[in-house]
Scaffold this motif. Structure first.
Motif, short mmCIF file in Angstrom:
data_model
loop_
_atom_site.label_atom_id
_atom_site.label_comp_id
_atom_site.label_asym_id
_atom_site.label_seq_id
_atom_site.Cartn_x
_atom_site.Cartn_y
_atom_site.Cartn_z
N CYS A 38 1.58 46.14 28.84
CA CYS A 38 1.43 47.44 28.17
C CYS A 38 1.83 47.37 26.69
CB CYS A 38 2.27 48.49 28.88
SG CYS A 38 1.63 48.98 30.50
N GLY A 39 2.74 46.46 26.35
CA GLY A 39 3.16 46.34 24.97
C GLY A 39 2.05 45.89 24.05
N ALA A 40 1.09 45.12 24.58
CA ALA A 40 0.00 44.62 23.74
C ALA A 40 -0.97 45.73 23.35
CB ALA A 40 -0.74 43.51 24.47
N THR A 41 -1.17 46.68 24.23
CA THR A 41 -2.15 47.74 23.98
C THR A 41 -1.51 49.06 23.56
OG1 THR A 41 -2.19 48.22 26.36
CG2 THR A 41 -3.89 46.75 25.51
N ARG A 42 -0.18 49.14 23.64
CA ARG A 42 0.53 50.35 23.22
C ARG A 42 1.63 49.96 22.22
NH1 ARG A 42 2.40 54.02 28.11
NH2 ARG A 42 2.40 55.56 26.44
N SER A 90 12.60 42.03 22.09
CA SER A 90 11.50 41.17 21.69
C SER A 90 10.96 40.39 22.88
CB SER A 90 11.96 40.19 20.60
OG SER A 90 12.99 39.35 21.08
N GLU A 91 9.80 39.77 22.69
CA GLU A 91 9.12 38.89 23.64
C GLU A 91 8.64 39.61 24.90
OE1 GLU A 91 11.14 35.21 24.43
OE2 GLU A 91 11.78 34.98 22.35
N LEU A 92 9.54 40.26 25.64
CA LEU A 92 9.13 40.94 26.86
C LEU A 92 8.16 42.08 26.57
CD1 LEU A 92 11.82 39.48 27.75
CD2 LEU A 92 11.99 41.24 29.50
N THR A 93 8.15 42.58 25.34
CA THR A 93 7.32 43.73 24.99
C THR A 93 6.04 43.34 24.27
OG1 THR A 93 8.53 44.01 22.90
CG2 THR A 93 9.36 45.20 24.81
#
Length: 298
Positions: free
Chosen positions: A123-127, A116-119
């Motif tokens: 890139c986690g926001a758009t993928r 959690s959090e780090l993602t």
């Protein structure tokens, strides 16, 4: 070099190697480099580091379907087994693990490893779901190989931070070794996806490294430059290239990936900061970054 496609064959071979070393009073040191194949000199640098540090080097090649979104490039992700095998042999790999999707996921997986959090951003926001697929497959591979050290490139700095956090949180008994970005002579970071670029897009993509160099120069040389100043310089430089479509440009602490206040002079920051970008050229999305060690206001 041997090529294995079955999980149990990898485990059996490594058990035998460890037993043989133990009979000689030694503890076998295993280095592991997980990849999706279409290997280039960036991957070779990881393998060379693993070769220097360990008695035995394991390379995995697996295009992991669960880290691709429904509209991403799973089906056209570049593959070249002969080229991969030649590079692996040249770099002194001992074992290549080349599983099929059916071997890694014989049935739909009901268990996922989530960090959690780090993602939540970059890139986690758009993928969405991408890093859940990454951490799940890397966890599986680490449990299969059980290496002493695993090697990851800095080019995907968020992935490096996420994997490091996963290993720490789950008390996995191995060391994650970060390795520097490898670039072409003109500055473009090596990536398997570079093959998608047209000649014009390939030239346009040089704005990535150029924008990061200028941002780094501003951070290091300007006494009062704030994080917002660096962000604006970064975006301004990228936007000079008409073919570039910015997905994100961000400045964060590393490896926590915590945000940096825009009004904070970067020379007052202690520790490391990550300047990260993701930019599209046509249909091809490329990432790049620089990690700076700041000494705070002394």
């Amino acid at each position: 070099m041997i090529v294995l496609t079955q999980i149990e064959d990898v485990r059996a071979h490594l058990r035998a190697e460890r037993l043989a070393a133990a009979k000689e009073g030694k503890e076998l040191q295993v280095g592991f480099v997980p990849t999706m194949g279409y290997l280039h000199d960036g991957h070779a640098s990881l393998l060379r580091s693993a070769r220097m540090d360990n008695d035995l080097v394991v390379l995995s090649i697996f295009v992991n379907p669960i880290q691709f979104g429904p509209n991403e490039d799973l089906d056209r992700y570049p593959r070249d087994r002969d080229k991969d095998m030649a590079l692996a042999k040249r770099e002194g790999v001992d074992i290549v693990f080349l599983p099929t999707v059916e071997e890694m996921y014989p049935e739909p997986t009901k268990t996922k490893v989530l960090v959690s959090e780090l993602t939540d951003h970059l890139c986690g926001a758009t993928r969405p779901g991408h890093f859940d697929g990454v951490t799940t497959v890397v966890s599986k591979l680490l449990h299969i190989v059980v290496p002493n050290r695993a090697y990851f490139g800095q080019k995907d700095a968020q992935q490096l931070a996420v994997i490091t956090q996963m290993v720490k949180d789950l008390n996995m008994d191995l060391e994650i070794i970060p390795c520097p970005i490898v670039r072409e002579e003109d500055g473009l970071a090596l990536s398997s996806r570079n093959v998608y670029l047209s000649p014009e897009e390939r030239q346009a993509a040089l704005v990535l490294s150029r924008s990061l160099r200028q941002a780094e120069q501003l951070a290091r040389q300007s006494e009062g430059a704030t994080a917002e100043d660096i962000f604006q310089e970064l975006v301004r430089t990228i936007e000079t290239e008409r073919a570039a479509q910015i997905d994100y440009a961000e400045i964060r602490r590393f490896p926590s990936l915590a945000p940096v206040s825009g009004s904070l002079p970067v020379k007052e920051i202690e520790g490391k900061i990550l300047i990260a970008i993701a930019v599209k050229f046509g249909a091809t999305r490329l990432i790049d970054n620089v990690i700076l060690t700041m000494e705070g206001d002394k």
